[in-house]
Design a protein around this motif. Sequence first.
Motif, PDB file in Angstrom:
ATOM      1  N   ALA A  76       0.850  -1.196   0.000  1.00 55.66           N
ATOM      2  CA  ALA A  76       0.000   0.000   0.000  1.00 55.66           C
ATOM      3  C   ALA A  76       0.885   1.246   0.000  1.00 55.66           C
ATOM      4  CB  ALA A  76      -0.926  -0.002   1.212  1.00 55.66           C
ATOM      5  N   ALA A  77       0.731   2.087  -1.036  1.00 57.39           N
ATOM      6  CA  ALA A  77       1.441   3.367  -1.089  1.00 57.39           C
ATOM      7  C   ALA A  77       0.672   4.452  -0.356  1.00 57.39           C
ATOM      8  CB  ALA A  77       1.685   3.780  -2.538  1.00 57.39           C
ATOM      9  N   VAL A  78      -0.626   4.245  -0.159  1.00 60.04           N
ATOM     10  CA  VAL A  78      -1.482   5.182   0.575  1.00 60.04           C
ATOM     11  C   VAL A  78      -2.306   4.387   1.577  1.00 60.04           C
ATOM     12  CG1 VAL A  78      -1.587   6.841  -1.324  1.00 60.04           C
ATOM     13  CG2 VAL A  78      -3.303   5.014  -1.182  1.00 60.04           C
ATOM     14  N   GLY A  79      -2.778   5.063   2.577  1.00 63.38           N
ATOM     15  CA  GLY A  79      -3.589   4.407   3.587  1.00 63.38           C
ATOM     16  C   GLY A  79      -5.071   4.594   3.323  1.00 63.38           C
ATOM     17  N   GLY A  80      -5.867   3.776   3.978  1.00 59.85           N
ATOM     18  CA  GLY A  80      -7.310   3.901   3.843  1.00 59.85           C
ATOM     19  C   GLY A  80      -8.013   2.578   4.080  1.00 59.85           C
ATOM     20  N   ARG A  81      -9.283   2.591   3.790  1.00 61.06           N
ATOM     21  CA  ARG A  81     -10.124   1.411   4.011  1.00 61.06           C
ATOM     22  C   ARG A  81     -10.311   0.658   2.693  1.00 61.06           C
ATOM     23  NH1 ARG A  81     -15.635   0.912   3.623  1.00 61.06           N
ATOM     24  NH2 ARG A  81     -15.727   3.173   3.232  1.00 61.06           N
ATOM     25  N   ILE A  82     -10.227  -0.675   2.761  1.00 56.90           N
ATOM     26  CA  ILE A  82     -10.432  -1.501   1.572  1.00 56.90           C
ATOM     27  C   ILE A  82     -11.919  -1.518   1.234  1.00 56.90           C
ATOM     28  CG2 ILE A  82     -10.166  -3.784   0.552  1.00 56.90           C
ATOM     29  CD1 ILE A  82      -7.542  -2.379   1.107  1.00 56.90           C
ATOM     30  N   VAL A  83     -12.259  -1.011   0.045  1.00 57.16           N
ATOM     31  CA  VAL A  83     -13.665  -0.958  -0.364  1.00 57.16           C
ATOM     32  C   VAL A  83     -13.990  -1.984  -1.445  1.00 57.16           C
ATOM     33  CG1 VAL A  83     -13.933   1.455   0.268  1.00 57.16           C
ATOM     34  CG2 VAL A  83     -13.155   0.867  -2.047  1.00 57.16           C
ATOM     35  N   THR A 212       2.872  19.726 -10.036  1.00 54.92           N
ATOM     36  CA  THR A 212       3.466  18.597  -9.311  1.00 54.92           C
ATOM     37  C   THR A 212       2.524  18.066  -8.239  1.00 54.92           C
ATOM     38  OG1 THR A 212       5.680  19.504  -9.678  1.00 54.92           O
ATOM     39  CG2 THR A 212       5.442  17.882  -7.918  1.00 54.92           C
ATOM     40  N   ALA A 213       1.890  19.000  -7.517  1.00 54.13           N
ATOM     41  CA  ALA A 213       0.933  18.580  -6.488  1.00 54.13           C
ATOM     42  C   ALA A 213      -0.237  17.831  -7.111  1.00 54.13           C
ATOM     43  CB  ALA A 213       0.435  19.794  -5.712  1.00 54.13           C
ATOM     44  N   LEU A 214      -0.679  18.286  -8.279  1.00 55.77           N
ATOM     45  CA  LEU A 214      -1.772  17.609  -8.963  1.00 55.77           C
ATOM     46  C   LEU A 214      -1.357  16.209  -9.398  1.00 55.77           C
ATOM     47  CD1 LEU A 214      -4.603  17.609 -10.171  1.00 55.77           C
ATOM     48  CD2 LEU A 214      -3.675  18.729 -12.204  1.00 55.77           C
ATOM     49  N   GLU A 215      -0.147  16.102  -9.960  1.00 56.45           N
ATOM     50  CA  GLU A 215       0.327  14.784 -10.385  1.00 56.45           C
ATOM     51  C   GLU A 215       0.473  13.847  -9.192  1.00 56.45           C
ATOM     52  OE1 GLU A 215       0.658  13.679 -13.392  1.00 56.45           O
ATOM     53  OE2 GLU A 215       0.061  15.590 -14.279  1.00 56.45           O
ATOM     54  N   ARG A 216       0.984  14.394  -8.074  1.00 55.87           N
ATOM     55  CA  ARG A 216       1.109  13.570  -6.877  1.00 55.87           C
ATOM     56  C   ARG A 216      -0.254  13.109  -6.394  1.00 55.87           C
ATOM     57  NH1 ARG A 216       3.153  17.108  -3.806  1.00 55.87           N
ATOM     58  NH2 ARG A 216       5.325  16.747  -4.423  1.00 55.87           N
ATOM     59  N   ALA A 217      -1.216  14.009  -6.425  1.00 56.34           N
ATOM     60  CA  ALA A 217      -2.563  13.641  -5.992  1.00 56.34           C
ATOM     61  C   ALA A 217      -3.156  12.593  -6.919  1.00 56.34           C
ATOM     62  CB  ALA A 217      -3.454  14.885  -5.953  1.00 56.34           C
ATOM     63  N   ARG A 218      -2.895  12.743  -8.212  1.00 59.93           N
ATOM     64  CA  ARG A 218      -3.392  11.738  -9.148  1.00 59.93           C
ATOM     65  C   ARG A 218      -2.723  10.391  -8.946  1.00 59.93           C
ATOM     66  NH1 ARG A 218      -3.366  15.635 -14.552  1.00 59.93           N
ATOM     67  NH2 ARG A 218      -5.413  16.607 -14.182  1.00 59.93           N
ATOM     68  N   GLU A 219      -1.402  10.413  -8.651  1.00 65.47           N
ATOM     69  CA  GLU A 219      -0.712   9.155  -8.371  1.00 65.47           C
ATOM     70  C   GLU A 219      -1.253   8.509  -7.104  1.00 65.47           C
ATOM     71  OE1 GLU A 219       3.467   9.601  -8.263  1.00 65.47           O
ATOM     72  OE2 GLU A 219       3.650  10.152 -10.389  1.00 65.47           O
ATOM     73  N   ASP A 220      -1.496   9.331  -6.079  1.00 63.72           N
ATOM     74  CA  ASP A 220      -2.094   8.781  -4.859  1.00 63.72           C
ATOM     75  C   ASP A 220      -3.446   8.160  -5.164  1.00 63.72           C
ATOM     76  OD1 ASP A 220       0.078   9.557  -3.413  1.00 63.72           O
ATOM     77  OD2 ASP A 220      -0.831  11.393  -2.616  1.00 63.72           O
ATOM     78  N   LEU A 221      -4.218   8.823  -6.023  1.00 62.83           N
ATOM     79  CA  LEU A 221      -5.515   8.269  -6.399  1.00 62.83           C
ATOM     80  C   LEU A 221      -5.337   6.962  -7.161  1.00 62.83           C
ATOM     81  CD1 LEU A 221      -8.585   8.506  -6.542  1.00 62.83           C
ATOM     82  CD2 LEU A 221      -8.293   9.907  -8.615  1.00 62.83           C
ATOM     83  N   ALA A 222      -4.354   6.941  -8.084  1.00 63.47           N
ATOM     84  CA  ALA A 222      -4.103   5.710  -8.845  1.00 63.47           C
ATOM     85  C   ALA A 222      -3.609   4.592  -7.931  1.00 63.47           C
ATOM     86  CB  ALA A 222      -3.084   5.975  -9.948  1.00 63.47           C
ATOM     87  N   ASP A 223      -2.878   4.960  -6.876  1.00 62.97           N
ATOM     88  CA  ASP A 223      -2.360   3.948  -5.952  1.00 62.97           C
ATOM     89  C   ASP A 223      -3.453   3.310  -5.114  1.00 62.97           C
ATOM     90  OD1 ASP A 223       0.239   4.207  -6.800  1.00 62.97           O
ATOM     91  OD2 ASP A 223       0.780   5.699  -5.287  1.00 62.97           O
ATOM     92  N   THR A 224      -4.655   3.835  -5.169  1.00 65.11           N
ATOM     93  CA  THR A 224      -5.758   3.201  -4.429  1.00 65.11           C
ATOM     94  C   THR A 224      -6.303   1.995  -5.177  1.00 65.11           C
ATOM     95  OG1 THR A 224      -7.426   4.639  -5.460  1.00 65.11           O
ATOM     96  CG2 THR A 224      -6.408   5.414  -3.415  1.00 65.11           C
TER      97      THR A 224
END
Length: 453
Positions: A76-83, A212-224
Amino acid sequence: MSRSVRLKRVLPAAGALVIGVAFIILMVNLKPPPAQQPGDDALRTVRVIEAEALPYRVEARGFGSVTPARSWRAVAAVGGRIVYRHPELESGNLIETGTRLLEIDPTRYELAVAAAAAELAAIETEIRQLEQERENTADLLALERQRLELAEQELDRVERLARTGALSQTRRDEQTRATLAQRQAVQSLDNRLRLIPSQLDYLRARRDGAQTALERAREDLADTRFTAPYDIRVHQAEVELHQQVRSGELLFIADGIETAEVEVQVPIPQLRQLLGAAELPADPVALELAERLGFDTIAAELRLSAAPLVRWPARVSRIAGALDPKTRTVPVVLTVTAPYRNADPPRQPPLVRGMYVEAVMAAPAAAPRILVPLAAVHQGEVHVADAGDRLRRRPVELLLSQRDLAVIAAGLAPGERVILDDLAPAIEGMRLRVEPDPEARRALAERAAGTAP
């Protein structure tokens, strides 16, 4: 004592004596003669094959465990709940490429993307406004410079008139003040125009940061979202639906099924024989060791240690690491392509992680050699039958021995009859009854060529 009485006493004893002597003679005549001990010239029947040069394969063997060529440790690259969790995400299941396997709650990461996109849009708007302001200021500066030029001309005219006394000093001062004011206006606009590039650089830097912040946010989203990058076999699953996971936590392990690898430990002498006796073509300028040694000319296969008849074709891909001085072995890596393609359990199981297998590598020898069964070599000697069918002992030098074959380097000539049986005692010059064994000759040729089971 009367004569008749004496006869009555003597006759029974004499009869018994006669019967005893007759029994002894009969037993002596019926006793078989003593067994004849064989002399030195007694014939011994032996099986022989004719020594001849045969093509053969040099083999090397080793054991090792199967590992996948590619293994995916999903962390997991990001935290959260498995949906979402794929129902087939269980150990042992095969899953096709592109299948969605797992998803972490993306809500806050979608909000982060939206916020970063809004920030980027605001900065883009500021940049466009500043660029438009630069154009407007440039146009206004051009007009003000024209006004300044007119003011300078008017000032020259007023000063000429003032020097002739045709115009008052007050009017001259007024024109001077007007010209100075116009000069100030032009300078102010020019200063403003010079500051705009640095302001644009600042905004562009902010835009890059926002991008850069947008790309990071998109990568975090993709990492879900976890999607199978290739055809996989699930090895281990550590997560459940609705479970809360942290960044850096292991979720599952999956193995690629396109190729599998086995690292086997091969004894140094065997590997040297394989590479040396086969005289593999070498490319001295090739960077890869496999290319320099010509591993493609080596035939290889894997055999399941618990069931040797279960086999997979393989290829030698590389020599891994360095030799082990303790065991005097070299790690050799073999690769199997599509280990699941022809799977037909239980007759032919797929080649999966952890299987303990034997690797058999072979290459054709550079030239034929005289080969004999290894059992025909007795402490550095081979027993042969000469032209007179008598036993001769031939000291021989072995080039190599593998399994039940011995490759003769010297000491044995083609055409000599090699004795296959183990004679005890093996006396030099003893007479023999020689029987050729064509079946043993055929089996020897098959083993040499590698066609025997």
